[in-house]
Motif scaffolding. Structure first.
Motif, PDB file in Angstrom:
ATOM      1  N   ARG A 163      82.297  79.711  84.466  1.00 56.07           N
ATOM      2  CA  ARG A 163      82.270  81.059  85.019  1.00 56.07           C
ATOM      3  C   ARG A 163      81.645  81.974  83.973  1.00 56.07           C
ATOM      4  N   TYR A 164      80.468  82.555  84.320  1.00 55.32           N
ATOM      5  CA  TYR A 164      79.736  83.345  83.328  1.00 55.32           C
ATOM      6  C   TYR A 164      79.688  84.808  83.756  1.00 55.32           C
ATOM      7  N   LYS A 165      78.642  85.519  83.411  1.00 61.66           N
ATOM      8  CA  LYS A 165      78.554  86.959  83.637  1.00 61.66           C
ATOM      9  C   LYS A 165      77.997  87.285  85.021  1.00 61.66           C
ATOM     10  N   LYS A 166      78.336  88.475  85.520  1.00 60.68           N
ATOM     11  CA  LYS A 166      77.748  88.980  86.749  1.00 60.68           C
ATOM     12  C   LYS A 166      76.266  89.247  86.502  1.00 60.68           C
ATOM     13  N   GLY A 167      75.461  89.070  87.537  1.00 59.49           N
ATOM     14  CA  GLY A 167      74.015  89.245  87.401  1.00 59.49           C
ATOM     15  C   GLY A 167      73.325  87.897  87.513  1.00 59.49           C
ATOM     16  N   TYR A 168      72.472  87.759  88.537  1.00 60.76           N
ATOM     17  CA  TYR A 168      71.913  86.434  88.815  1.00 60.76           C
ATOM     18  C   TYR A 168      71.078  85.892  87.660  1.00 60.76           C
ATOM     19  N   LYS A 169      70.374  86.780  86.936  1.00 56.91           N
ATOM     20  CA  LYS A 169      69.587  86.286  85.805  1.00 56.91           C
ATOM     21  C   LYS A 169      70.494  85.771  84.697  1.00 56.91           C
ATOM     22  N   ASN A 170      71.643  86.411  84.509  1.00 60.13           N
ATOM     23  CA  ASN A 170      72.600  85.908  83.518  1.00 60.13           C
ATOM     24  C   ASN A 170      73.049  84.504  83.877  1.00 60.13           C
ATOM     25  N   VAL A 171      73.367  84.293  85.152  1.00 59.01           N
ATOM     26  CA  VAL A 171      73.855  82.998  85.612  1.00 59.01           C
ATOM     27  C   VAL A 171      72.764  81.939  85.468  1.00 59.01           C
ATOM     28  N   ILE A 172      71.549  82.274  85.907  1.00 59.64           N
ATOM     29  CA  ILE A 172      70.439  81.316  85.832  1.00 59.64           C
ATOM     30  C   ILE A 172      70.082  81.014  84.382  1.00 59.64           C
ATOM     31  N   ASP A 173      70.013  82.048  83.543  1.00 55.17           N
ATOM     32  CA  ASP A 173      69.668  81.838  82.134  1.00 55.17           C
ATOM     33  C   ASP A 173      70.689  80.945  81.436  1.00 55.17           C
ATOM     34  N   LYS A 174      71.969  81.118  81.784  1.00 48.91           N
ATOM     35  CA  LYS A 174      73.001  80.274  81.175  1.00 48.91           C
ATOM     36  C   LYS A 174      72.818  78.818  81.604  1.00 48.91           C
ATOM     37  N   ALA A 175      72.483  78.598  82.869  1.00 44.66           N
ATOM     38  CA  ALA A 175      72.230  77.238  83.339  1.00 44.66           C
ATOM     39  C   ALA A 175      71.048  76.627  82.600  1.00 44.66           C
ATOM     40  N   GLN A 176      70.008  77.420  82.400  1.00 46.11           N
ATOM     41  CA  GLN A 176      68.841  76.920  81.679  1.00 46.11           C
ATOM     42  C   GLN A 176      69.185  76.606  80.220  1.00 46.11           C
ATOM     43  N   ASP A 177      70.055  77.426  79.618  1.00 45.46           N
ATOM     44  CA  ASP A 177      70.492  77.166  78.246  1.00 45.46           C
ATOM     45  C   ASP A 177      71.234  75.830  78.158  1.00 45.46           C
ATOM     46  N   LEU A 178      72.099  75.575  79.143  1.00 51.29           N
ATOM     47  CA  LEU A 178      72.838  74.309  79.153  1.00 51.29           C
ATOM     48  C   LEU A 178      71.877  73.124  79.258  1.00 51.29           C
ATOM     49  N   ASN A 179      70.916  73.219  80.178  1.00 53.01           N
ATOM     50  CA  ASN A 179      69.961  72.127  80.341  1.00 53.01           C
ATOM     51  C   ASN A 179      69.127  71.917  79.081  1.00 53.01           C
ATOM     52  N   ALA A 180      68.748  73.020  78.436  1.00 55.51           N
ATOM     53  CA  ALA A 180      67.956  72.916  77.199  1.00 55.51           C
ATOM     54  C   ALA A 180      68.758  72.243  76.087  1.00 55.51           C
ATOM     55  N   ALA A 181      70.082  72.409  76.145  1.00 53.13           N
ATOM     56  CA  ALA A 181      70.956  71.804  75.130  1.00 53.13           C
ATOM     57  C   ALA A 181      71.351  70.376  75.482  1.00 53.13           C
ATOM     58  N   GLY A 182      70.804  69.859  76.592  1.00 53.51           N
ATOM     59  CA  GLY A 182      71.097  68.494  76.987  1.00 53.51           C
ATOM     60  C   GLY A 182      72.337  68.341  77.849  1.00 53.51           C
ATOM     61  N   VAL A 183      72.886  69.459  78.333  1.00 54.95           N
ATOM     62  CA  VAL A 183      74.047  69.429  79.219  1.00 54.95           C
ATOM     63  C   VAL A 183      73.544  69.625  80.648  1.00 54.95           C
ATOM     64  N   ASP A 184      73.754  68.633  81.498  1.00 53.13           N
ATOM     65  CA  ASP A 184      73.195  68.700  82.841  1.00 53.13           C
ATOM     66  C   ASP A 184      73.844  69.795  83.668  1.00 53.13           C
ATOM     67  N   CYS A 185      73.020  70.686  84.179  1.00 52.48           N
ATOM     68  CA  CYS A 185      73.478  71.763  85.061  1.00 52.48           C
ATOM     69  C   CYS A 185      72.505  71.843  86.227  1.00 52.48           C
ATOM     70  N   GLN A 186      72.956  71.401  87.389  1.00 49.93           N
ATOM     71  CA  GLN A 186      72.080  71.322  88.552  1.00 49.93           C
ATOM     72  C   GLN A 186      72.090  72.592  89.398  1.00 49.93           C
ATOM     73  N   LEU A 187      73.084  73.442  89.198  1.00 50.10           N
ATOM     74  CA  LEU A 187      73.237  74.587  90.096  1.00 50.10           C
ATOM     75  C   LEU A 187      73.726  75.812  89.350  1.00 50.10           C
ATOM     76  N   ALA A 188      73.046  76.939  89.620  1.00 51.64           N
ATOM     77  CA  ALA A 188      73.510  78.256  89.171  1.00 51.64           C
ATOM     78  C   ALA A 188      73.575  79.137  90.408  1.00 51.64           C
ATOM     79  N   ILE A 189      74.733  79.741  90.665  1.00 53.03           N
ATOM     80  CA  ILE A 189      74.873  80.489  91.908  1.00 53.03           C
ATOM     81  C   ILE A 189      75.888  81.616  91.752  1.00 53.03           C
ATOM     82  N   GLU A 190      75.526  82.765  92.321  1.00 52.67           N
ATOM     83  CA  GLU A 190      76.384  83.947  92.307  1.00 52.67           C
ATOM     84  C   GLU A 190      77.094  84.110  93.643  1.00 52.67           C
ATOM     85  N   THR A 191      78.221  84.823  93.622  1.00 58.98           N
ATOM     86  CA  THR A 191      78.881  85.167  94.871  1.00 58.98           C
ATOM     87  C   THR A 191      77.994  86.061  95.736  1.00 58.98           C
TER      88      THR A 191
END
Length: 468
Positions: free
Chosen positions: A256-284
Motif C-alpha cells: 500500500r503506497y501513496k495516493k496518486g497514480y504516478k506514485n503507484v506506478i513509479d513504485k511498481a517500476q522501482d520494485l521491478n528495477a530492483a528485481g522484485v516482480d510487480c505485475q500490477l499497479a492500481i489505484e482505487t
C-alpha cells in the motif's frame, strides 16, 4: 503547437482529439515513433484546470522530468526573447486514434483466437453498454461494434468538456448509476465506464453489480495472480483492510503506497528495477497499469486486455470464449468489504496555509494514536498517518489522514467493519485529534455524520416509548 513549430527545432504533428494511452502509444507504434508527445487535458477535473501531460517511449514524465521542462521554460522567459531564430513552420496533421483503435481490435481478436470468419467478430451476440461520460472514450463504441457487439443503450459518447451529464469519473456513484440502469434496461452482458481521457475505467456486471475501487482491484489481483503467483500488487494508500487480506490469501504480496497514480506506478517500476516482480499497479480511482503493457495506465487496454481474463473489459475476451452469462463477482469471492466508509474532506479556510494545518492535524493524530487503546499505527506507511481501529469481535476499522493533491483540503478516510461504525470513529477523531481545530478546518462533515447516526439510533427508542 504553432510555437513549437515556429522555432524550427522539431517536426510537430497535430494528432487531434486523443486519449492518454494513445498519446503514449504514438511514441512506440511503427510508422509513428515520435520522440515525444504532449497532451492538453484536465482529465475529470473542471475545464479551467487544463494542464499538459508529457510522454516519451519510456512512458509518462514524472515530477522530476516535468520540473526540468518548467525550469527550461523559465530560463527562456527570463531571457526575454526567443533563443532561436524563427524558422518556417513544420506542422502536419495525422489522425492517430484510429491506429490505436485498430491495435486494440487486433489484440482482442488474437486473444480470443477464433478461426475463420468468426475471428473478425469475436463479440458477436454480446450486448455491451459504454458510458464515455462525454469524454474521449466514445470511440470504444465503434471498436466494439466492429467486433460484432451490440452497444445499444450506450451513454454520453460525444466529447463535451463541460460534462453536461456527470463528471467522467468511474469513482463516482453518479457515473456508475446511469450505467447500471442502462445495463439492466438493455439486459447487457457488461457496462464500461470510462474516465475523460480513457486512462481508467470501472465496470458494471450483467446483474447490475458495480465493480470499481476495492472490488476492481480485487478482480484484477485475482486475474494477475493466476499467471504470476506471488507477485507484488501496488495500490494507493486508501485501499481497505479486506482487500489486503484478499490479496494475501490469493497468494500475492500487497504494498500500500501513496495516493496518486504516478506514485503507484513509479513504485511498481522501482520494485521491478530492483528485481522484485510487480505485475500490477492500481489505484482505487481506477487507474491500473500492467507490467506487460509498459506500466501504462490505460483504461481501454485494461478494458480490452486480450491475454486471459484481465481487467476492465479484457473480461470481454473471456466472455467471448465462454459465452454469455459469466459472473464477474465470482472473481472477488472472499473479499470482505467494509460495512461503512466515508471520505471526510475538511476544507482549510482562507488565511491558513494548507500544508501547515495538515502537519498540525498529523501531529495531533500521531499523539492521539499513542494513547487511545484501540488505535494502532500501521507500519509500514508511506503517506500521512493510517491507524487501525480495534472494533471488537475481531473486526478492524481504520482511519487515515492525508492532504489533498489539488485543493486546500485535509482528508480523513474512515472505514469500519461495523454497521454505521464510521460515526464512532469520527466521534473519536473529533474528541481525540481535532479538538481545537474549529478555526483551521471545517469539521462540519464529521459533526454531521455523528449527529445523523445518533438520531437514527434514537428512533427505535422513541418509537418504543411512544408505543408504551
Amino acid at each position: 503547437m504553432g510555437g513549437m513549430a515556429s522555432q524550427g527545432l522539431a517536426n510537430v504533428v497535430d494528432v487531434g482529439l486523443c486519449t492518454t494511452p494513445a498519446m503514449f502509444k504514438s511514441c512506440i507504434s511503427p510508422g509513428h515513433m515520435y520522440d515525444a508527445a504532449v497532451m492538453i487535458t484536465a482529465s475529470h477535473l473542471p475545464m479551467n484546470r487544463n494542464g499538459l501531460k508529457f510522454f516519451t517511449k519510456e512512458g509518462g514524465l514524472d515530477k522530476k522530468g516535468i520540473g526540468e521542462i518548467v525550469a527550461m521554460a523559465a530560463d527562456v522567459c527570463l531571457a526575454g526573447a526567443s533563443v532561436h531564430e524563427p524558422a518556417p513552420s513544420r506542422l502536419t496533421n495525422v489522425e492517430f486514434l484510429p491506429v490505436y483503435q485498430e491495435q486494440l481490435a487486433k489484440m482482442i481478436r488474437d486473444g480470443v483466437g477464433f478461426k475463420g470468419d468468426a475471428y473478425w467478430t469475436p463479440l458477436a451476440g454480446f450486448k455491451l453498454v459504454i458510458n464515455a461520460g462525454n469524454g474521449m472514450g466514445g470511440f470504444i463504441q465503434d471498436l466494439l461494434q466492429g467486433l460484432g457487439a451490440d452497444t445499444t443503450g450506450s451513454l454520453y459518447l460525444e466529447p463535451d468538456g463541460t460534462f453536461p451529464n456527470h463528471l467522467a469519473n468511474p469513482e463516482l456513484p453518479e457515473a456508475m448509476e446511469p450505467t447500471r440502469a442502462a445495463v439492466l434496461a438493455q439486459e447487457a452482458d457488461l457496462g464500461i465506464v470510462l474516465d475523460t481521457d480513457v486512462d481508467r475505467a470501472g465496470v458494471v456486471d450483467h446483474d447490475g453489480t458495480v465493480i470499481n475501487r476495492n472490488r476492481l482491484i480485487a478482480i484484477m489481483a485475482n486475474i494477475v495472480l493466476r499467471d504470476h503467483p506471488g507477485t507484488y500488487i501496488v495500490t494507493d494508500s486508501t485501499t481497505s483492510n479486506g482487500l489486503n487480506r484478499f490479496i494475501l490469501q490469493s497468494g500475492g504480496q500487497h504494498l500500500r503506497y501513496k495516493k496518486g497514480y504516478k506514485n503507484v506506478i513509479d513504485k511498481a517500476q522501482d520494485l521491478n528495477a530492483a528485481g522484485v516482480d510487480c505485475q500490477l499497479a492500481i489505484e482505487t480511482s481506477g487507474h491500473g497499469a500492467l507490467k506487460e503493457n509498459h506500466m501504462l495506465d490505460d483504461g481501454a487496454y485494461m478494458a480490452m486486455k486480450a491475454r486471459t481474463f484481465t481487467l476492465y473489459v479484457g473480461i470481454l475476451v473471456e466472455l467471448a470464449r465462454q459465452g454469455r452469462g459469466k459472473n464477474l463477482s465470482d472473481l472477488m469471492e472472499g473479499l470482505q468489504e467494509p460495512l461503512d466508509e466515508v471520505e471526510f474532506r475538511l476544507r482549510v479556510p482562507a488565511g491558513f496555509e494548507t500544508a501547515t494545518v495538515y502537519q498540525q492535524a498529523l501531529d495531533a493524530f500521531t499523539a492521539a494514536a499513542a494513547k487511545v487503546p484501540a488505535w494502532e499505527v500501521e507500519v509500514p506507511n508511506f503517506e500521512g498517518l493510517r491507524v487501525n481501529v480495534d472494533e471488537g469481535g475481531g473486526r478492524r476499522g481504520w482511519a487515515m489522514a492525508r492532504m489533498s493533491l489539488h485543493d486546500p483540503i485535509v482528508i480523513f478516510n474512515v472505514e469500519s467493519e461495523v454497521e454505521s461504525g464510521v460515526a464512532a470513529i469520527a466521534k473519536q477523531l473529533l474528541s481525540e485529534v481535532l479538538a481545537g481545530f474549529e478555526d483551521r478546518l471545517d469539521l462540519s462533515p464529521l459533526h454531521k455524520r455523528v449527529a445523523v447516526v445518533a438520531a437514527l439510533e434514537m428512533m427505535p427508542a422513541k418509537a418504543a416509548a411512544a408505543a408504551a
